[in-house]
Scaffold this motif. Structure first.
Motif, mmCIF file in Angstrom:
data_model
loop_
_atom_site.group_PDB
_atom_site.id
_atom_site.type_symbol
_atom_site.label_atom_id
_atom_site.label_comp_id
_atom_site.label_asym_id
_atom_site.label_seq_id
_atom_site.Cartn_x
_atom_site.Cartn_y
_atom_site.Cartn_z
ATOM 1 N N ILE A 1 0.834 -1.204 0.000
ATOM 2 C CA ILE A 1 0.000 0.000 0.000
ATOM 3 C C ILE A 1 0.870 1.256 0.000
ATOM 4 C CG2 ILE A 1 -1.685 1.300 1.357
ATOM 5 C CD1 ILE A 1 -2.797 -1.510 2.236
ATOM 6 N N LEU B 1 -5.583 1.210 -8.503
ATOM 7 C CA LEU B 1 -6.097 1.020 -7.153
ATOM 8 C C LEU B 1 -6.903 -0.273 -7.053
ATOM 9 C CD1 LEU B 1 -6.313 2.196 -4.322
ATOM 10 C CD2 LEU B 1 -8.324 3.462 -5.081
ATOM 11 N N LEU C 1 -6.208 -3.286 -4.555
ATOM 12 C CA LEU C 1 -7.267 -3.698 -3.643
ATOM 13 C C LEU C 1 -7.551 -5.195 -3.747
ATOM 14 C CD1 LEU C 1 -9.378 -2.758 -1.565
ATOM 15 C CD2 LEU C 1 -10.939 -2.414 -3.477
ATOM 16 N N VAL D 1 -6.794 -7.656 -0.561
ATOM 17 C CA VAL D 1 -7.900 -8.364 0.084
ATOM 18 C C VAL D 1 -7.594 -9.865 0.124
ATOM 19 C CG1 VAL D 1 -10.319 -9.055 -0.210
ATOM 20 C CG2 VAL D 1 -9.686 -6.649 -0.358
#
Length: 193
Positions: free
Chosen positions: A33, A86, A90, A94
């Motif tokens: 991130i 993004l 993501l 996850v």
């Protein structure tokens, strides 16, 4: 015995009842991130106002020409911490959040990290072999980014260790065994290539 003497009302009992992320998984999430957003912040624009790739993408993305022909072998590992969008970040984070703790707790931090990084490097090797064999029509300059190969390795590892573990999907709302889930995800990945 009063209510406040019971174990479940003690502060330590609450902290231990919620599982924490294992250390390597936590740092992989943080690093991915942080690198994504740092690369966006450090990106510059050219004279036409177009956003150029940030320094991490420029020097860390895997490309056959630079990694193999120019000797930038660190790209076999650095590309795993870079993402193209993004949504890409993501999706991978996850999956890492849900499945990596299982592998890390099973193997321990050191062996899990080595496994994860080797799975990612194997993704770059497979990409190179597909290009060299002509099965993937690409040039030697195309950049490869993402933690997907490492995530696929984690999914395959969990499917081998705990094939009957149940996974409940939101979309579509079905429940699968870990083995079925891993086979489905890997089939989709192969189909997209």
């Amino acid at each position: 015995m009063g209510i406040y003497d019971r174990d479940y009302t003690q502060a330590g009992a609450r902290e231990s009842s919620s599982p924490r992320l294992p250390v390597v998984t936590k740092w992989l999430l943080i690093t991915n991130i942080a690198v994504f957003f740092a690369d966006i912040l450090l990106a510059q624009k050219n004279s036409l106002g177009e956003v150029l790739p940030g320094p991490f993408l420029k020097y860390g993305a895997f490309a056959i020409e630079s990694a193999l022909f120019e000797g930038r072998i660190w790209e076999f590992f650095t590309f795993q911490f870079l993402h193209g969008s993004l949504g890409h970040l993501l999706f991978n984070m996850v999956a890492m959040y849900f499945f990596a703790p299982f592998m890390e707790r099973w193997w321990g931090a050191g062996r899990f990290l080595i496994y994860y990084l080797l799975c990612g490097a194997a993704g770059a090797v497979c990409f190179s072999l597909l290009v060299f064999s002509g099965l993937l029509h690409d040039d030697y300059h195309s950049a490869l980014v993402g933690a997907s190969a490492g995530i696929y390795g984690i999914l395959a590892g969990v499917a081998v260790i705990a094939p009957h573990l149940r996974v409940r999907l939101l979309f579509p709302p079905v429940e699968l065994s870990m083995r079925q889930f891993a086979i489905g995800i890997l089939a989709i990945a192969l189909g997209s290539i």
